[in-house]
Scaffold this motif. Structure first.
Motif, short mmCIF file in Angstrom:
data_model
loop_
_atom_site.label_atom_id
_atom_site.label_comp_id
_atom_site.label_asym_id
_atom_site.label_seq_id
_atom_site.Cartn_x
_atom_site.Cartn_y
_atom_site.Cartn_z
N ASP A 411 0.89 -1.17 0.00
CA ASP A 411 0.00 0.00 0.00
C ASP A 411 0.92 1.21 0.00
O ASP A 411 1.47 1.58 1.02
CB ASP A 411 -0.89 -0.06 1.25
N THR A 412 1.09 1.80 -1.18
CA THR A 412 2.13 2.82 -1.38
C THR A 412 1.54 4.22 -1.23
O THR A 412 0.71 4.63 -2.04
CB THR A 412 2.75 2.69 -2.78
N TRP A 414 2.03 8.14 -1.59
CA TRP A 414 2.86 9.18 -2.21
C TRP A 414 1.95 10.15 -2.93
O TRP A 414 0.73 10.06 -2.80
CB TRP A 414 3.94 8.58 -3.12
N GLN A 415 2.51 11.10 -3.66
CA GLN A 415 1.73 12.18 -4.28
C GLN A 415 2.40 12.63 -5.58
O GLN A 415 3.58 12.36 -5.78
CB GLN A 415 1.69 13.41 -3.36
N THR A 416 1.65 13.35 -6.39
CA THR A 416 2.24 13.96 -7.58
C THR A 416 3.50 14.73 -7.19
O THR A 416 4.52 14.67 -7.89
CB THR A 416 1.23 14.93 -8.23
N ASP A 500 -2.20 15.85 3.77
CA ASP A 500 -2.86 14.65 4.30
C ASP A 500 -2.80 14.62 5.82
O ASP A 500 -1.90 15.20 6.43
CB ASP A 500 -2.16 13.38 3.79
N ARG A 515 -7.16 13.56 2.93
CA ARG A 515 -6.79 14.97 2.81
C ARG A 515 -7.41 15.78 3.96
O ARG A 515 -8.55 15.55 4.34
CB ARG A 515 -7.29 15.54 1.48
N ARG A 526 -7.65 13.17 -8.34
CA ARG A 526 -7.55 14.33 -7.47
C ARG A 526 -8.23 15.53 -8.12
O ARG A 526 -7.93 15.87 -9.26
CB ARG A 526 -6.06 14.59 -7.26
C1 WT7 Z 1 -3.04 11.99 -2.72
C2 WT7 Z 1 -2.12 12.29 -3.85
C3 WT7 Z 1 0.26 8.81 -5.57
C4 WT7 Z 1 -0.12 8.69 -6.96
C5 WT7 Z 1 -1.58 8.79 -7.24
C6 WT7 Z 1 -2.26 9.93 -6.56
C7 WT7 Z 1 -3.79 10.08 -1.61
C8 WT7 Z 1 -2.12 8.38 -2.43
C9 WT7 Z 1 -2.34 6.82 -0.95
C10 WT7 Z 1 -2.31 5.68 -0.09
C11 WT7 Z 1 -3.86 6.76 1.29
C12 WT7 Z 1 -3.18 7.88 -0.59
C13 WT7 Z 1 -3.31 11.09 -0.60
C14 WT7 Z 1 -2.34 11.95 -1.39
N1 WT7 Z 1 -3.04 8.83 -1.55
N2 WT7 Z 1 -1.70 7.17 -2.08
N3 WT7 Z 1 -1.54 4.62 -0.35
N4 WT7 Z 1 -3.09 5.70 1.01
N5 WT7 Z 1 -3.95 7.85 0.52
O1 WT7 Z 1 -1.50 11.09 -6.65
O2 WT7 Z 1 -3.23 12.69 -7.45
O3 WT7 Z 1 -1.10 13.49 -6.39
O4 WT7 Z 1 -2.89 12.39 -5.03
O5 WT7 Z 1 -3.61 10.70 -2.89
O6 WT7 Z 1 -4.39 11.83 -0.14
O7 WT7 Z 1 -2.17 13.22 -0.85
P1 WT7 Z 1 -2.18 12.49 -6.44
#
Ligand code: WT7
Length: 649
Positions: A411-412, A414-416, A500, A515, A526
């Motif tokens: 369960d990874t 991370w974010q953009t 987050d 979030r 998102r």
């Molecule tokens: C947001 C980032 C990461 C690439 C796809 C989304 C949520 C992401 C998880 C996880 C819980 C997660 C967060 C983060 N998120 N991975 N494993 N468990 N929440 O990228 O569009 O930039 O969104 O996705 O809230 O801030 P993104």
């Protein structure tokens, strides 16, 4: 601990990634934590193909971001395509680089590393001929075809900055992004395909570019549909790329030169173009892809995201290719032609690592285990999730039914903005808990802050920040560094704020709670509440609008819109009209799930909408509204509670 899943023997046996034992993880975490600059400099020198290897790691830090941004490996020179392609030609020339599965099951194309290299060189030559050079911006608006990855890599080969726009975005969203980054060239295709339906990419591009000064539009023919063609501006891919030279000398780039811009939603109506760098980003995607998944030489790696999002950039294109892996590109959807599609592909392609979003898992679980069990999944070893919190039930279904209890789940989180994984299990070594992203990768230093901005030590829950830069971190917002500083560093001194919330348990495991800002996460997509609100406010029928999320069984979050109508407007079928508007202004993935007409919004005397109240009502908890005495007109709350839409089922 009852709910701790040790790594299955078969997953840890034969581990070949950088971190193979928990002890090795602890040692790496210690080294990367005490000397991040030296640790990542060594990794970067060993892992990437350089023209000039760097001699410096990190320069600057969060304290300098408002002035000079921090940098990684700043004196190094490289071209990412040499790490992703050229160096594999000898050892892996005939190995499949891209394994493409089209919309129809069994419609397959493969490109070896040698073939991909040739296609990228040809495309780079063709783009050069169209006038694209180092530092130019190129927008890529395509579906999931190999040519989308080829286009990205061809830009990188030239030192041009690509900005991929997800093919579901509307003409208006595409136009905004083209304008914001100042693209001179757009690459698209006639049509995309998804679930048996065509997606009019060229028509949308034409609409988006109306009246704009765009030098050239390069059009890849995929379905063969009739599309509009402007001979002054448009160029067919098949008329220029196949005839271009099949070798190309990659343009040497500085480590900190931008590799790409990717737009993502924030708390305002205007998406921000996050800028990722050449060396730091490539190191981060390469290292995390190998480490987290324990990527092995004969793996068939399947990330079923779309390249329009960061997951596709990092774990379909750059991460797997930097490791010389075989990476799947999937054009269709998990439910086409039926709920067995993913597992059918696992069986036919012998997929070993499978990476998807919780939304897809929940949607598939609703179809039961039969569509899964119909297919042989014995090649699977690692199952990944990304994009949103995964609930324990969905996690267990993935683990027990899809993985037959033999696979480990990563369960990874991370974010953009982070470029690649940050908090995640490492497949062969981290015992997992359903719903927890577990532990930070080496060099990642999470900090939780309580409601008074105090650092929480030990177990607790608060806002998630990161205390130190890592190489894959986005360096700026395109054209607006002040916004970057304000969004990520304006909240707490010398900490990167993720947006987050998270909980840390007694084992030090992290549980992302979602979030805490005005960003929505709908099916892992998102979007900003403000983006919805500005789309809704564009309607003549709407006087005021406020949008909040509510928990949704499949999508993770649903969209709840409160609408104050213009006097004299009729609410008959309003929701479908407003949804059409959201689709037009934002894209096909932007839909309102619940709509409530209200006499007014709950505002403070200074005119600020109290979203807390709106969220509670949308969540079906009107009994917990907290203090409403500061409202200008507390009576609207009664009407809002009385007219609430039931979101529980
Ligand atoms: C947001 C980032 C990461 C690439 C796809 C989304 C949520 C992401 C998880 C996880 C819980 C997660 C967060 C983060 N998120 N991975 N494993 N468990 N929440 O990228 O569009 O930039 O969104 O996705 O809230 O801030 P993104």
């Amino acid at each position: 601990m009852a709910d701790l899943y040790p790594v299955p023997e078969a997953v840890s046996a034969g581990a070949s990634g950088p971190l193979r034992t928990f002890d090795a993880y602890l040692r790496a975490a210690h080294r990367a934590g005490s000397d991040p600059s030296g640790y990542w400099l060594q990794q970067a020198r060993e892992r990437l193909a350089w023209r000039t290897p760097p001699t410096v790691g990190l320069q600057g830090g969060y304290h300098t971001v408002a002035g000079e941004p921090f940098t990684w490996f700043a004196d190094g020179v490289l071209n990412v395509t040499e790490s992703c392609l050229d160096r594999h030609l000898g050892p892996r020339g005939n190995k499949t680089a891209i394994l493409w599965e089209g919309d129809e099951p069994g419609d397959v194309r493969t490109l070896s590393y040698a073939e991909l290299h040739t296609e990228v060189c040809r495309t780079a030559n063709a783009l050069r001929h169209l006038g694209v050079g180092s530092g130019d911006r190129v927008v890529i608006y395509m579906g999931m075809v190999p040519e989308a990855a080829i286009a990205m890599l061809a830009c990188a080969r030239l030192g041009a900055i690509h900005s991929v726009v997800f093919g579901g975005f509307s003409a208006e969203s595409l136009r905004d992004r083209v304008l914001d980054c100042g693209a001179r060239v757009v690459i698209t295709q006639d049509e995309g395909r998804r679930g048996g339906r065509p997606i009019p990419l060229k028509a949308t591009t034409d609409e988006a570019l109306q009246g704009l000064e765009i030098d050239q539009v390069l059009v890849y023919r995929h379905t063969g549909a009739e599309v509009g063609f402007d001979p002054e501006r448009d160029v067919w891919w098949h008329e220029v790329v196949p005839h271009a030279g099949d070798t190309h000398r990659a343009v040497p780039m500085d480590a900190e030169d931008p590799l790409f811009i990717l737009y993502t939603s924030g708390s305002t109506g205007k998406p921000k173009g996050l800028v990722h760098t050449t060396a730091g980003y490539l190191l981060w995607t390469s290292w995390t892809c190998e480490t987290t998944f324990d990527l092995r030489e004969d793996d068939v790696f399947a990330c079923v995201a779309d390249i329009g999002w960061i997951t596709g950039h990092s774990y379909i294109v750059y991460g797997p290719l930097a490791n010389g892996a075989t990476t799947l590109m999937f054009e269709s959807t998990p439910l086409y032609p039926d709920a067995g599609r993913y597992w059918d592909m696992v069986e036919r392609h012998n997929i070993t690592v499978f990476y998807t979003a919780p939304t897809a898992i929940r949607a598939l679980a609703a179809h039961g285990s039969e569509p899964v069990e119909r297919h042989d999944r014995s090649t699977l070893r690692v199952l990944g999730t990304v994009g949103e919190p995964i609930n324990a039930d969905a996690w267990r279904w993935y683990h027990d039914v899809v993985g037959e209890g033999r696979c480990t789940i990563v369960d990874t989180w991370w974010q953009t903005e982070t470029g690649g994984h940050m908090i995640t299990p490492i497949a062969p070594i981290t015992a997992t808990k359903p719903g927890s992203a577990t532990l930070p990768l080496p060099g990642i230093l999470p900090v939780l802050l309580d409601s008074e901005d105090r650092v929480i030590f030990g177990p607790g829950e608060g806002r998630l920040c990161i205390a130190h830069p890592w190489p894959g971190q986005a360096r700026t917002v395109w054209g607006d560094h002040a916004r970057y500083v304000q969004t990520y560093f304006g909240h707490f001194r010398s900490l990167y704020f993720t947006g987050d919330g998270a909980r840390r348990d007694t084992d030090g495991y992290y549980w992302i709670t979602g979030r805490v800002d005005d960003v929505l996460n709908i099916s892992g997509h998102r979007m900003g509440t403000a983006e919805f609100e500005s789309a809704l406010n564009a309607s003549d029928e709407v006087s005021e609008a406020a949008v909040v999320p509510f928990p949704h069984d499949v999508k993770g979050q649903g969209v709840y819109a409160y609408i104050v109508l213009q006097p004299g407007s009729d609410d008959h079928e309003l929701q479908s009209r407003l949804n059409a508007l959201c689709r037009e202004r934002i894209g096909a993935h932007a839909r309102i799930d619940a709509l409530q007409i209200v006499p007014g919004l709950p505002k403070t005397r200074s005119g600020k909408v109290m979203r807390r109240i709106l969220r509670k009502v949308a969540e079906g908890q009107p009994e917990n509204l907290g203090d409403i005495s500061t409202l200008a007109d507390p009576s609207v709350v009664k009407a809002i509670v009385a007219g609430a839409v039931d979101t529980s089922g």
